[in-house]
Design a protein around this motif. Structure first.
Motif, PDB file in Angstrom:
ATOM      1  N   LYS A  47       0.847  -1.193   0.000  1.00  0.00           N
ATOM      2  CA  LYS A  47       0.000   0.000   0.000  1.00  0.00           C
ATOM      3  C   LYS A  47       0.880   1.239   0.000  1.00  0.00           C
ATOM      4  CE  LYS A  47      -4.345   1.345   2.078  1.00  0.00           C
ATOM      5  NZ  LYS A  47      -5.314   1.079   3.131  1.00  0.00           N
ATOM      6  N   LEU A  89      -4.511  -1.179  -7.731  1.00  0.00           N
ATOM      7  CA  LEU A  89      -5.756  -0.474  -7.417  1.00  0.00           C
ATOM      8  C   LEU A  89      -5.425   1.007  -7.237  1.00  0.00           C
ATOM      9  CD1 LEU A  89      -8.792  -1.001  -6.693  1.00  0.00           C
ATOM     10  CD2 LEU A  89      -8.062  -1.058  -4.305  1.00  0.00           C
ATOM     11  N   PRO A 127      -6.898   4.736  -6.513  1.00  0.00           N
ATOM     12  CA  PRO A 127      -8.030   5.592  -6.127  1.00  0.00           C
ATOM     13  C   PRO A 127      -7.892   6.982  -6.735  1.00  0.00           C
ATOM     14  CG  PRO A 127      -6.438   5.459  -4.333  1.00  0.00           C
ATOM     15  CD  PRO A 127      -5.849   4.693  -5.484  1.00  0.00           C
ATOM     16  N   LEU A 186     -12.504   4.174  -8.264  1.00  0.00           N
ATOM     17  CA  LEU A 186     -11.518   3.238  -7.749  1.00  0.00           C
ATOM     18  C   LEU A 186     -11.235   2.305  -8.926  1.00  0.00           C
ATOM     19  CD1 LEU A 186     -10.045   2.637  -5.133  1.00  0.00           C
ATOM     20  CD2 LEU A 186     -11.940   1.184  -4.440  1.00  0.00           C
ATOM     21  N   HIS A 208     -11.306  -7.153  -4.623  1.00  0.00           N
ATOM     22  CA  HIS A 208     -12.645  -6.820  -4.101  1.00  0.00           C
ATOM     23  C   HIS A 208     -12.757  -7.253  -2.635  1.00  0.00           C
ATOM     24  CE1 HIS A 208     -17.079  -6.619  -4.003  1.00  0.00           C
ATOM     25  NE2 HIS A 208     -17.019  -7.787  -3.406  1.00  0.00           N
ATOM     26  N   LEU A 234     -11.083  -4.936  -0.060  1.00  0.00           N
ATOM     27  CA  LEU A 234     -11.510  -3.530   0.063  1.00  0.00           C
ATOM     28  C   LEU A 234     -12.021  -3.234   1.465  1.00  0.00           C
ATOM     29  CD1 LEU A 234     -13.534  -3.015  -3.257  1.00  0.00           C
ATOM     30  CD2 LEU A 234     -11.202  -2.268  -2.765  1.00  0.00           C
ATOM     31  N   GLU A 235     -11.927  -1.965   1.812  1.00  0.00           N
ATOM     32  CA  GLU A 235     -12.512  -1.551   3.090  1.00  0.00           C
ATOM     33  C   GLU A 235     -14.022  -1.431   2.919  1.00  0.00           C
ATOM     34  OE1 GLU A 235     -10.521   2.075   4.129  1.00  0.00           O
ATOM     35  OE2 GLU A 235      -8.577   1.069   3.983  1.00  0.00           O
ATOM     36  N   GLN A 279     -16.221   0.538   0.139  1.00  0.00           N
ATOM     37  CA  GLN A 279     -15.491   0.748  -1.111  1.00  0.00           C
ATOM     38  C   GLN A 279     -16.011  -0.204  -2.188  1.00  0.00           C
ATOM     39  OE1 GLN A 279     -11.316   0.194   0.073  1.00  0.00           O
ATOM     40  NE2 GLN A 279     -10.990   2.314  -0.551  1.00  0.00           N
ATOM     41  N   ARG A 280     -15.876   0.222  -3.441  1.00  0.00           N
ATOM     42  CA  ARG A 280     -16.304  -0.615  -4.556  1.00  0.00           C
ATOM     43  C   ARG A 280     -15.409  -0.302  -5.752  1.00  0.00           C
ATOM     44  NH1 ARG A 280     -19.915  -1.165  -8.762  1.00  0.00           N
ATOM     45  NH2 ARG A 280     -20.981  -3.177  -8.724  1.00  0.00           N
ATOM     46  N   ILE A 281     -14.957  -1.324  -6.443  1.00  0.00           N
ATOM     47  CA  ILE A 281     -14.154  -1.080  -7.652  1.00  0.00           C
ATOM     48  C   ILE A 281     -15.098  -0.528  -8.712  1.00  0.00           C
ATOM     49  CG2 ILE A 281     -12.772  -2.150  -9.483  1.00  0.00           C
ATOM     50  CD1 ILE A 281     -12.056  -4.348  -7.327  1.00  0.00           C
TER      51      ILE A 281
END
Ligand code: SF4
Length: 294
Positions: free
Chosen positions: A94, A116, A118, A123, A164, A167-168, A171-173
């Motif tokens: 990260k 990924l 943001p 996202l 997916h 994710l927190e 959140q959504r891709i």
């Protein structure tokens, strides 16, 4: 800069499972139509495919025993012939800016990455399509390794599902782009099949408008992007054939004029715009004359 977030999972049993056991079909390799055909072969009703898609993609339930609207006999039968394995995550890094990198084990000592990214309102997940790549673009690390193999549908869908699942909450891709390792149009079967899976209304419901295939310029396959009704990005990286062939050897086979003709056909068919990518390489593509020529 990336920092270790949840890396070196080799001692974590969650990440050391092997891939699909022999003789079982991996669920993530199947489109809705494939699953219906599969179930028909088992003598099951077609609507069961939608039920299973909803369990797996919507509810994230992969324990067949918990799929309560399937009959007990079916629940007992399915695990013997179907697996729900995902490519194990080897590393998860990260960055301070929120970008995340995932490294996946795709067997035989090979690994691929998904990133990924943001931004304000999106996202975006950048997916890989091959291990290595034969396009040999001069600015690309993957291009220094020859193609080892093309990823399977379940390995592409599997990258998406692992990210997916990490994710927190909330959140959504929102977008995916095939711009990771490999040339996606060199692996069209698995790439377009994975798009079918991910856009299915009983699956992850990704809008086709939020899916982009980025190509180095495999001209004959560009029409497949138009037929799939997803977006196209073209890696240009050269303002004329001489420079582009030096930077991207694929240009010797499909020079700029052929590439632009295919792009015009794409626009005519889809009424959509194309994104052109251009890397600034010192002394090669970054001069004012190059900007004018582009
Ligand atoms: S097509 Fe993509 S992955 Fe392949 S060498 Fe070019 S930039 Fe790298």
């Amino acid at each position: 800069m990336f920092t270790a977030y949840d890396n070196d999972a080799s001692d974590d049993p969650q990440y050391v499972e092997t891939t699909t056991p022999k003789g079982k079909t991996n669920f993530y390799s199947l489109t809705m139509e494939d699953l219906k055909t599969f179930l028909k072969g088992m003598g099951k009703e077609q609507f069961r495919a939608q039920q299973i898609f909803k369990w797996v993609y919507d509810e994230r339930v992969t324990d067949v025993e918990k799929m309560s609207n399937l009959s007990k006999a079916f629940r007992a039968e399915l695990p013997d012939i179907m697996s729900f394995d995902l490519p194990p995550v080897l590393k998860h890094l990260k960055s301070v800016d929120g970008t995340q990198k995932f490294l996946f084990d795709v067997k035989d000592g090979n690994s691929v990455e998904a990133v990924l990214i943001p931004s304000d309102d999106r996202l975006t997940l950048c997916l890989s399509s091959e291990v290595g790549c034969n396009m040999a673009c001069k600015f690309c690390f993957t291009g220094k390794q020859k193609l080892k193999r093309r990823l399977t549908t379940e390995e592409i869908v599997g990258q998406f599902m692992q990210v997916h699942d990490a994710l927190e909450e909330g959140q959504r891709i929102s977008n995916i782009v095939f711009m990771g390792m490999g040339e996606p149009l060199d692996n069209p079967e698995a790439v377009f099949k994975s798009i079918e899976v991910l856009q299915n209304p009983f699956g992850m419901m990704l809008s086709r408008r939020k899916i982009t295939v980025s190509t180095s310029g495999l001209v004959p396959q560009i029409k497949l992007v138009a037929n799939a009704r997803v977006r196209l990005a073209v890696s240009l990286n050269g303002s004329n054939d001489e420079i582009r062939s030096r930077v991207m050897p694929i240009n010797k086979k499909y020079p700029i004029k052929e590439l632009l003709d295919a792009c015009r056909e794409f626009c005519d068919q889809t009424k959509d715009k194309i994104t052109f990518e251009y890397v600034l390489l010192k002394g090669i593509t970054d001069q004012l004359e190059h900007a004018r020529e582009v």
